[in-house]
Design an enzyme around this catalytic site. Structure first.
Site, PDB file in Angstrom:
ATOM      1  N   SER A 178       3.102  -2.922  12.136  1.00 25.44           N
ATOM      2  CA  SER A 178       2.751  -2.499  10.654  1.00 25.44           C
ATOM      3  C   SER A 178       1.498  -1.838  11.018  1.00 25.44           C
ATOM      4  O   SER A 178       0.208  -2.187  11.635  1.00 25.44           O
ATOM      5  CB  SER A 178       2.273  -3.842   9.801  1.00 25.44           C
ATOM      6  OG  SER A 178       1.745  -3.417   9.029  1.00 25.44           O
ATOM      7  N   HIS A 187       6.431  -0.203  10.302  1.00 20.64           N
ATOM      8  CA  HIS A 187       6.263  -0.569   8.862  1.00 20.64           C
ATOM      9  C   HIS A 187       4.929   0.150   8.172  1.00 20.64           C
ATOM     10  O   HIS A 187       3.904  -0.168   8.826  1.00 20.64           O
ATOM     11  CB  HIS A 187       6.056  -2.151   8.985  1.00 20.64           C
ATOM     12  CG  HIS A 187       5.908  -2.935   7.688  1.00 20.64           C
ATOM     13  ND1 HIS A 187       7.177  -3.357   6.897  1.00 20.64           N
ATOM     14  CD2 HIS A 187       5.008  -3.327   7.012  1.00 20.64           C
ATOM     15  CE1 HIS A 187       6.865  -3.942   6.123  1.00 20.64           C
ATOM     16  NE2 HIS A 187       5.411  -3.997   6.013  1.00 20.64           N
ATOM     17  N   ASP A 193       2.479   0.033   4.976  1.00 19.48           N
ATOM     18  CA  ASP A 193       2.219  -0.605   3.870  1.00 19.48           C
ATOM     19  C   ASP A 193       1.446   0.319   2.712  1.00 19.48           C
ATOM     20  O   ASP A 193       0.496   0.765   2.937  1.00 19.48           O
ATOM     21  CB  ASP A 193       1.340  -1.828   4.153  1.00 19.48           C
ATOM     22  CG  ASP A 193       2.107  -3.027   4.744  1.00 19.48           C
ATOM     23  OD1 ASP A 193       2.749  -3.436   4.337  1.00 19.48           O
ATOM     24  OD2 ASP A 193       1.534  -3.214   6.101  1.00 19.48           O
ATOM     25  N   MET A 206      -0.353   0.561  -0.830  1.00 25.95           N
ATOM     26  CA  MET A 206      -0.876  -0.517  -1.844  1.00 25.95           C
ATOM     27  C   MET A 206      -1.638   0.359  -2.741  1.00 25.95           C
ATOM     28  O   MET A 206      -2.449   1.320  -2.534  1.00 25.95           O
ATOM     29  CB  MET A 206      -1.898  -1.562  -1.039  1.00 25.95           C
ATOM     30  CG  MET A 206      -1.310  -2.259   0.040  1.00 25.95           C
ATOM     31  SD  MET A 206      -2.550  -3.489   0.631  1.00 25.95           S
ATOM     32  CE  MET A 206      -1.498  -4.288   2.145  1.00 25.95           C
ATOM     33  N   HIS A 217       6.877  -0.078   2.529  1.00 31.10           N
ATOM     34  CA  HIS A 217       6.901  -1.340   1.894  1.00 31.10           C
ATOM     35  C   HIS A 217       5.752  -0.938   0.501  1.00 31.10           C
ATOM     36  O   HIS A 217       4.572  -0.995   0.713  1.00 31.10           O
ATOM     37  CB  HIS A 217       6.111  -2.517   2.800  1.00 31.10           C
ATOM     38  CG  HIS A 217       5.745  -3.689   2.100  1.00 31.10           C
ATOM     39  ND1 HIS A 217       5.128  -4.733   2.536  1.00 31.10           N
ATOM     40  CD2 HIS A 217       6.124  -4.166   0.884  1.00 31.10           C
ATOM     41  CE1 HIS A 217       4.994  -5.709   1.811  1.00 31.10           C
ATOM     42  NE2 HIS A 217       5.853  -5.510   0.690  1.00 31.10           N
ATOM     43  N   MET A 242       3.924  -1.928  -2.235  1.00 28.00           N
ATOM     44  CA  MET A 242       3.115  -2.878  -3.026  1.00 28.00           C
ATOM     45  C   MET A 242       2.472  -2.124  -4.208  1.00 28.00           C
ATOM     46  O   MET A 242       1.269  -2.075  -4.070  1.00 28.00           O
ATOM     47  CB  MET A 242       2.230  -3.720  -2.116  1.00 28.00           C
ATOM     48  CG  MET A 242       2.902  -4.542  -1.199  1.00 28.00           C
ATOM     49  SD  MET A 242       1.935  -5.090   0.426  1.00 28.00           S
ATOM     50  CE  MET A 242       2.323  -3.673   1.412  1.00 28.00           C
ATOM     51  N   MET A 298       7.944 -12.143   2.175  1.00 28.81           N
ATOM     52  CA  MET A 298       6.638 -12.168   2.569  1.00 28.81           C
ATOM     53  C   MET A 298       6.287 -13.489   3.115  1.00 28.81           C
ATOM     54  O   MET A 298       6.539 -14.528   2.272  1.00 28.81           O
ATOM     55  CB  MET A 298       5.773 -11.781   1.278  1.00 28.81           C
ATOM     56  CG  MET A 298       5.860 -10.188   0.938  1.00 28.81           C
ATOM     57  SD  MET A 298       5.581  -9.098   2.242  1.00 28.81           S
ATOM     58  CE  MET A 298       3.877  -9.597   2.382  1.00 28.81           C
ATOM     59  N   ASP A 301       7.275 -10.922   6.821  1.00 35.76           N
ATOM     60  CA  ASP A 301       5.785 -10.006   6.879  1.00 35.76           C
ATOM     61  C   ASP A 301       4.707 -10.764   6.489  1.00 35.76           C
ATOM     62  O   ASP A 301       4.598 -11.255   5.528  1.00 35.76           O
ATOM     63  CB  ASP A 301       6.061  -8.979   5.841  1.00 35.76           C
ATOM     64  CG  ASP A 301       4.847  -7.819   5.807  1.00 35.76           C
ATOM     65  OD1 ASP A 301       4.182  -8.004   6.707  1.00 35.76           O
ATOM     66  OD2 ASP A 301       4.873  -6.959   5.047  1.00 35.76           O
TER      67      ASP A 301
HETATM   68  C1  DX5 Z   1       0.436  -7.555   3.901  1.00 38.40           C
HETATM   69  C2  DX5 Z   1       1.119  -6.365   4.562  1.00 38.40           C
HETATM   70  C3  DX5 Z   1       1.589  -6.587   5.953  1.00 38.40           C
HETATM   71  C4  DX5 Z   1       0.360  -6.559   7.168  1.00 38.40           C
HETATM   72  C5  DX5 Z   1       0.859  -7.888   7.787  1.00 38.40           C
HETATM   73  O1  DX5 Z   1       0.225  -7.252   2.670  1.00 38.40           O
HETATM   74  O2  DX5 Z   1       2.282  -6.235   3.788  1.00 38.40           O
HETATM   75  O3  DX5 Z   1       2.668  -5.799   6.474  1.00 38.40           O
HETATM   76  O4  DX5 Z   1       0.327  -5.354   7.830  1.00 38.40           O
HETATM   77  O5  DX5 Z   1      -0.071  -8.141   8.649  1.00 38.40           O
HETATM   78  P1  DX5 Z   1      -0.372  -9.215   9.781  1.00 38.40           P
HETATM   79  O6  DX5 Z   1       0.645  -9.145  10.782  1.00 38.40           O
HETATM   80  O7  DX5 Z   1      -1.622  -9.011  10.418  1.00 38.40           O
HETATM   81  O8  DX5 Z   1      -0.140 -10.527   8.888  1.00 38.40           O
HETATM   82 ZN    ZN Z   2       4.121  -5.239   4.761  1.00 38.60          ZN
END
Ligand code: DX5
Ligand code: ZN
Length: 216
Positions: free
Chosen positions: A7, A32, A34, A36, A65, A67, A136, A172
């Site tokens: 990620s 991956h 993210d 946000m 992903h 969010m 999650m 995740d």
């Molecule tokens: C959190 C993200 C994850 C994050 C996971 O909201 O969706 O993808 O990168 O990070 P680690 O592996 O550090 O928990």
């Molecule tokens: Zn994620």
């Protein structure tokens, strides 16, 4: 084979190309990303512009992903930016079958993701319509959190549908050399790892160690 999916959230954003090539050379098959928006989750990260820049420098399978609130407004942009899989939250999406269909009609694979407090029954009606299920194992918004072990129960609950419809189950949040064992024994196919890869001084070695351990 269980795959580790690095990620980017924990990568050095001043040098994304170098960071991505490190894990690609180490054998990663997927990345991956993210996204946000500061509304659905408190943090703000990256948008379609960055995804399209990443698309130009890697052949990794890009899983995006989302969010974000109202993901329906942004799905076309993230697909045309080069996402191979677009993953939408069951908590944010009003017309889930419609949006899954839209992702696919634009040419990407359609993923659905569920937060730790959300009951498994909220994704159950859609399991025949997805290409990817993300569970999650932390509350979304930040990397480096502790895995919520009870969320792994959803992996077990999803397994028969995953086999029937042929989608992978990914988790995740909080994956590391210690926690991955319980996730793998629950039946997880793909393990997202942010901090445990890019938070290490040698991300390539960290990736390889995780993948070796996950398949031991
Ligand atoms: C959190 C993200 C994850 C994050 C996971 O909201 O969706 O993808 O990168 O990070 P680690 O592996 O550090 O928990
Ligand atoms: Zn994620």
């Amino acid at each position: 084979m269980v795959q580790i999916v690095p990620s980017l959230l924990s990568a050095n954003f001043a040098n994304l190309e170098q960071q991505i090539h490190l894990v690609e050379t180490a054998g990663a098959k997927r990345l991956h990303i993210d996204v946000m928006d500061g509304h659905f989750v408190p943090n703000i990260t990256i948008g379609p512009l960055v995804v399209s820049a990443i698309r130009k420098i890697t052949t990794l399978h890009l899983e995006t992903h989302l969010m974000i609130e109202n993901p329906e407004n942004y799905i076309p942009q993230f697909v045309s930016a080069g996402s191979d899989t677009v993953i939408i939250h069951v908590e944010t999406t009003k017309d889930i079958p419609g949006e899954l269909k839209r992702i696919r009609s634009l040419g990407a694979r359609a993923g659905l993701v569920i937060n730790p407090p959300t009951p498994f029954t909220s994704v159950e009606p859609f399991l025949s319509m997805i290409n990817h299920l993300l569970i999650m194992t932390v509350n979304p918004g930040f990397g480096g959190q502790k895995m919520i072990q009870s969320a792994l129960e959803k992996v077990r609950l999803a397994k028969s549908a995953a086999q029937k419809y042929g989608f992978p189950i990914e988790i995740d949040g909080g994956v590391n050399l210690v926690t991955l064992a319980s996730a793998v024994s629950a039946g997880t196919d793909l393990l997202v790892a942010g901090n445990a890869v890019f938070g290490e001084s040698d991300p390539a070695l960290a990736f390889m160690d995780l993948e070796r351990r996950a398949n031991a």
